[in-house]
Design a protein around this motif. Structure first.
Motif, mmCIF file in Angstrom:
data_model
loop_
_atom_site.group_PDB
_atom_site.id
_atom_site.type_symbol
_atom_site.label_atom_id
_atom_site.label_comp_id
_atom_site.label_asym_id
_atom_site.label_seq_id
_atom_site.Cartn_x
_atom_site.Cartn_y
_atom_site.Cartn_z
ATOM 1 N N ALA A 1 7.213 -11.295 0.789
ATOM 2 C CA ALA A 1 7.879 -10.848 2.013
ATOM 3 C C ALA A 1 9.394 -10.899 1.786
ATOM 4 C CB ALA A 1 7.483 -11.753 3.184
ATOM 5 N N GLU A 2 10.146 -10.500 2.785
ATOM 6 C CA GLU A 2 11.601 -10.518 2.691
ATOM 7 C C GLU A 2 12.149 -11.783 3.332
ATOM 8 O OE1 GLU A 2 13.634 -7.077 4.169
ATOM 9 O OE2 GLU A 2 12.569 -5.699 2.857
ATOM 10 N N CYS A 3 13.158 -12.366 2.694
ATOM 11 C CA CYS A 3 13.884 -13.459 3.332
ATOM 12 C C CYS A 3 15.091 -12.845 4.031
ATOM 13 C CB CYS A 3 14.368 -14.479 2.300
ATOM 14 S SG CYS A 3 15.760 -13.931 1.291
ATOM 15 N N TYR B 1 22.243 -11.491 4.605
ATOM 16 C CA TYR B 1 21.587 -11.260 3.304
ATOM 17 C C TYR B 1 20.097 -11.106 3.544
ATOM 18 C CZ TYR B 1 20.205 -16.231 3.394
ATOM 19 O OH TYR B 1 19.666 -17.443 3.740
ATOM 20 N N HIS B 2 19.458 -10.353 2.683
ATOM 21 C CA HIS B 2 18.006 -10.276 2.701
ATOM 22 C C HIS B 2 17.524 -9.861 1.324
ATOM 23 C CE1 HIS B 2 18.810 -5.982 3.457
ATOM 24 N NE2 HIS B 2 17.550 -5.709 3.193
ATOM 25 N N SER B 3 16.226 -9.970 1.104
ATOM 26 C CA SER B 3 15.693 -9.675 -0.221
ATOM 27 C C SER B 3 14.907 -8.374 -0.207
ATOM 28 C CB SER B 3 14.792 -10.826 -0.694
ATOM 29 O OG SER B 3 13.727 -11.028 0.215
ATOM 30 N N HIS B 4 14.827 -7.775 -1.377
ATOM 31 C CA HIS B 4 14.021 -6.567 -1.566
ATOM 32 C C HIS B 4 12.934 -6.864 -2.594
ATOM 33 C CE1 HIS B 4 16.747 -3.113 0.076
ATOM 34 N NE2 HIS B 4 16.311 -3.930 1.018
ATOM 35 N N PRO B 5 11.747 -7.223 -2.128
ATOM 36 C CA PRO B 5 10.656 -7.504 -3.067
ATOM 37 C C PRO B 5 10.241 -6.227 -3.815
ATOM 38 C CG PRO B 5 10.179 -8.347 -0.854
ATOM 39 C CD PRO B 5 11.344 -7.430 -0.738
ATOM 40 N N PRO C 1 20.499 -0.536 -0.160
ATOM 41 C CA PRO C 1 20.050 -0.480 1.231
ATOM 42 C C PRO C 1 18.982 0.601 1.417
ATOM 43 C CG PRO C 1 22.449 -0.336 1.088
ATOM 44 C CD PRO C 1 21.918 -0.189 -0.299
ATOM 45 N N SER C 2 17.949 0.263 2.147
ATOM 46 C CA SER C 2 16.949 1.260 2.504
ATOM 47 C C SER C 2 17.511 2.078 3.661
ATOM 48 C CB SER C 2 15.661 0.570 2.940
ATOM 49 O OG SER C 2 15.900 -0.200 4.108
ATOM 50 N N GLU C 3 16.816 3.148 4.000
ATOM 51 C CA GLU C 3 17.240 3.955 5.142
ATOM 52 C C GLU C 3 17.269 3.080 6.398
ATOM 53 O OE1 GLU C 3 15.545 8.006 6.998
ATOM 54 O OE2 GLU C 3 15.485 7.882 4.805
ATOM 55 N N PHE C 4 16.262 2.231 6.515
ATOM 56 C CA PHE C 4 16.179 1.301 7.644
ATOM 57 C C PHE C 4 17.415 0.393 7.676
ATOM 58 C CE2 PHE C 4 14.985 -2.837 9.382
ATOM 59 C CZ PHE C 4 14.362 -2.498 10.573
ATOM 60 N N ASP C 5 17.798 -0.126 6.502
ATOM 61 C CA ASP C 5 18.974 -1.006 6.435
ATOM 62 C C ASP C 5 20.225 -0.287 6.917
ATOM 63 O OD1 ASP C 5 17.448 -3.042 5.344
ATOM 64 O OD2 ASP C 5 17.932 -2.503 3.279
ATOM 65 N N SER C 6 20.433 0.956 6.449
ATOM 66 C CA SER C 6 21.627 1.723 6.826
ATOM 67 C C SER C 6 21.644 2.001 8.320
ATOM 68 C CB SER C 6 21.672 3.056 6.080
ATOM 69 O OG SER C 6 21.657 2.825 4.699
#
Ligand SMILES: [Zn+2]
Length: 145
Positions: free
Chosen positions: A27-29, A85-89, A95-100
């Motif tokens: 999962a993502e932290c 901060y977060h992780s990308h497993p 950045p993903s589209e969601f992140d942007s």
């Protein structure tokens, strides 16, 4: 207006973010970057947050209550929220589209790639002035303790 600056973080805190990403895998932290701004952004504290997004391991969500609590805690320590901060497993440290779409101007967004449980690239991003996307910013990992 240009939002991009240098983000400085100690090796110890950068490692802590890597470990958090490995611990949360697959999962993502997620967490908050606290610190001070003086020409550059200097991360002086990281605050791991509970990922409230439970329906999709490839997303993260920090609740408004959690964010308010940590903002006040940081303020007591005369620090401010510099970003997140977060992780990308098993995904690139980009950045993903969601992140942007969910990014706010000025804040730094650090991403650590976690490959099969082991941390890899660590990057930092800011939203473009026109909010059209994100741009990588300089991440300075200092070795001084
Ligand atoms: Zn992401």
């Amino acid at each position: 207006m240009v939002f991009a600056m240098t983000l400085r973080i100690s090796g110890v805190l950068a490692d802590a973010i890597r470990r958090a990403g490995e611990a949360a895998y697959p999962a993502e932290c997620c967490g908050v970057l606290g610190g001070r701004v003086s020409g550059l952004k200097e991360v002086l504290q990281i605050a791991p947050m509970v990922n409230r997004r439970t329906d999709d391991p490839r997303r993260y969500l920090i609740s408004p209550d959690d964010l308010l609590r940590i903002t006040l805690e940081l303020r007591d320590a005369e620090l401010e929220v510099l970003g997140y901060y977060h992780s990308h497993p098993d995904q690139p440290a980009e950045p993903s589209e969601f992140d942007s779409e969910h990014a706010w101007p000025w804040y730094s967004y650090m991403i650590v790639r976690v490959n099969e449980g082991r941390s890899a690239d660590l990057t930092s991003w800011v939203l473009e002035e026109d909010c059209a996307g994100m741009r990588q910013e300089t991440l300075q990992v200092s070795t001084e303790v």
